[in-house]
Motif scaffolding. Sequence first.
Motif, PDB file in Angstrom:
ATOM      1  N   LEU A  56     -12.113 -94.253  30.730  1.00  0.00           N
ATOM      2  CA  LEU A  56     -13.123 -95.237  31.128  1.00  0.00           C
ATOM      3  C   LEU A  56     -14.521 -94.622  31.038  1.00  0.00           C
ATOM      4  O   LEU A  56     -15.469 -95.282  30.576  1.00  0.00           O
ATOM      5  N   ASP A 106     -24.286-101.188  40.063  1.00  0.00           N
ATOM      6  CA  ASP A 106     -23.828-102.534  39.686  1.00  0.00           C
ATOM      7  C   ASP A 106     -22.592-102.473  38.784  1.00  0.00           C
ATOM      8  O   ASP A 106     -21.672-103.274  38.924  1.00  0.00           O
ATOM      9  N   VAL A 107     -22.585-101.498  37.877  1.00  0.00           N
ATOM     10  CA  VAL A 107     -21.436-101.368  36.970  1.00  0.00           C
ATOM     11  C   VAL A 107     -20.186-100.964  37.760  1.00  0.00           C
ATOM     12  O   VAL A 107     -19.091-101.476  37.520  1.00  0.00           O
ATOM     13  N   ASP A 167     -19.550-101.731  40.825  1.00  0.00           N
ATOM     14  CA  ASP A 167     -19.088-102.964  41.490  1.00  0.00           C
ATOM     15  C   ASP A 167     -18.311-103.839  40.516  1.00  0.00           C
ATOM     16  O   ASP A 167     -17.265-104.394  40.849  1.00  0.00           O
ATOM     17  N   ALA A 168     -18.868-103.981  39.299  1.00  0.00           N
ATOM     18  CA  ALA A 168     -18.230-104.855  38.307  1.00  0.00           C
ATOM     19  C   ALA A 168     -16.852-104.316  37.924  1.00  0.00           C
ATOM     20  O   ALA A 168     -15.907-105.083  37.748  1.00  0.00           O
ATOM     21  N   ILE A 169     -16.733-102.998  37.821  1.00  0.00           N
ATOM     22  CA  ILE A 169     -15.440-102.399  37.467  1.00  0.00           C
ATOM     23  C   ILE A 169     -14.428-102.659  38.584  1.00  0.00           C
ATOM     24  O   ILE A 169     -13.279-103.021  38.329  1.00  0.00           O
ATOM     25  N   ASP A 170     -14.883-102.520  39.823  1.00  0.00           N
ATOM     26  CA  ASP A 170     -14.014-102.858  40.963  1.00  0.00           C
ATOM     27  C   ASP A 170     -13.615-104.324  40.912  1.00  0.00           C
ATOM     28  O   ASP A 170     -12.446-104.673  41.095  1.00  0.00           O
ATOM     29  N   ALA A 171     -14.619-105.184  40.676  1.00  0.00           N
ATOM     30  CA  ALA A 171     -14.364-106.633  40.683  1.00  0.00           C
ATOM     31  C   ALA A 171     -13.398-107.028  39.577  1.00  0.00           C
ATOM     32  O   ALA A 171     -12.715-108.041  39.683  1.00  0.00           O
ATOM     33  N   ARG A 172     -13.347-106.232  38.501  1.00  0.00           N
ATOM     34  CA  ARG A 172     -12.451-106.558  37.387  1.00  0.00           C
ATOM     35  C   ARG A 172     -11.103-105.866  37.529  1.00  0.00           C
ATOM     36  O   ARG A 172     -10.356-105.725  36.572  1.00  0.00           O
ATOM     37  N   SER A 173     -10.793-105.419  38.736  1.00  0.00           N
ATOM     38  CA  SER A 173      -9.455-104.904  39.081  1.00  0.00           C
ATOM     39  C   SER A 173      -9.073-103.656  38.317  1.00  0.00           C
ATOM     40  O   SER A 173      -7.908-103.491  37.960  1.00  0.00           O
ATOM     41  N   PHE A 174     -10.034-102.769  38.047  1.00  0.00           N
ATOM     42  CA  PHE A 174      -9.671-101.534  37.363  1.00  0.00           C
ATOM     43  C   PHE A 174      -8.672-100.754  38.212  1.00  0.00           C
ATOM     44  O   PHE A 174      -8.888-100.547  39.397  1.00  0.00           O
ATOM     45  N   ASP A 175      -7.579-100.372  37.579  1.00  0.00           N
ATOM     46  CA  ASP A 175      -6.494 -99.702  38.290  1.00  0.00           C
ATOM     47  C   ASP A 175      -6.228 -98.379  37.599  1.00  0.00           C
ATOM     48  O   ASP A 175      -5.615 -98.330  36.549  1.00  0.00           O
ATOM     49  N   LEU A 199     -17.606 -96.057  28.858  1.00  0.00           N
ATOM     50  CA  LEU A 199     -18.884 -96.416  29.473  1.00  0.00           C
ATOM     51  C   LEU A 199     -20.048 -95.714  28.764  1.00  0.00           C
ATOM     52  O   LEU A 199     -21.120 -96.297  28.594  1.00  0.00           O
TER      53      LEU A 199
END
Lengths: 224, 200
Positions: free
Chosen positions: B138, B187-188, B190-198, B142
């Motif tokens: 990842l 912000d990125v 947060d977005a990675i968290d919000a997109r369920s990165f596992d 990025l």
Amino acid sequence: MITLENVTVQFDQRRVLDAISVTLTERRIGIVGANGSGKSTFVRLLNGLQTATTGTVRVDDFDAAKDGRKLRRHVGFVFQNPDNQIVYPVVAEDLAFGLKSLKLPQHEVDRRIDDMLARYDMTAFRNHPSHLLSGGQKQLLAISGVLVMDPRYIIFDEPTTLLDLRNRNRVERAIAGLDQTVITVSHDLDLIAGYDRVLVFDRGRIVMDDLPAHALAHYRGMMA
Amino acid sequence: MIAGLYIAGHSALHRVAAGGKILALMVLGTGVFLIADWPVLAAVLMVVLVLYPLSGFGWHILWVQARPMIWLLVLFFAVQLWLNDWQAGLVVVLRLAAIVLFAALVTLTTKTSALLAALERAMGPLRRLGVNPQKVSLAFSLVLRFIPVIAQVASEIRDAQRARGLDKSILALIVPLIIRTLKMADDVADAIDARSFDAD
């Protein structure tokens, strides 16, 4: 159904949300408020990006304090600036990013990506560098990246702020066409004028909760 | 400039697995340092150059890959000419050109996701040492994704400072660039968290 019971969020000495209790069942919910009124913190609670200092947040069967990861699959989040949400350099690869966590077979991943690209007329951009898309296309890619996960709810945090009128209208149509429950934070009052319910935030509290006509009139009065 | 190098195609090189191409790059990168004979290195470079049209790429694309390193090659050749002789200069230049142009060819014919997946697989054994291959992969994606974004931000800041008459101040560029990049990083994340990165 989304339920918040007596939710407070505090950063150091500053109380950002103050004893919020609300139940949301409508399909289209708008949220307005001045900068710093707590509206973005409120929606961040709903998919676990923000945890409550006190109180409980429940979305359907999920408790935000305990089921953060499952909640994020259940509640998608589209940010204001799509450049911060697109993490892969190529369009199709970015759509595949969230799907990794679902551990789907490759043919299902490909099918979902194809369907999503076709939905917003972006099939020709499948192998396109994401940084070369227009602002509107980037926002549609950000929305697609969330939709491809098939969430039950989608939160939009000021989705049209950075867009010109044509792209703003394109995103508005995209949101209007969604089957999911939509919660939209916006300074663009026309965007949420046709919604089922609007919450008005001020200094960490919900000061108005009504149909859009009444709530937006109240908000305009506050801002006059 | 780095992001989006991949160009779709159906050549034999496009069809080779990403892992195979990375392995070939490693072999080439090591092999050219075992060769000290400039005619042999010239032949290696010729093979790399021929692979461009064979992979469906015209001379323009080859030139786009080669152009950024021309001055570096000239500099290296001049230094070697000064310290040793022209043969030594050619050896250094041919080695570097062969490696860079082949690496560019690998990225032109391989999707970023395939390269990163190969990287993840290659790093699998490092799990025992506490390395998380998904997180490393990842991080690479990025970097590729945000180089053009940060370049765009730098350009916006430069324009804004120029409008204020501060076009000669490095600080006026660097300070807001760092602040905006750090905010963007938040912000990125947060977005990675919000997109369920596992990553587990």
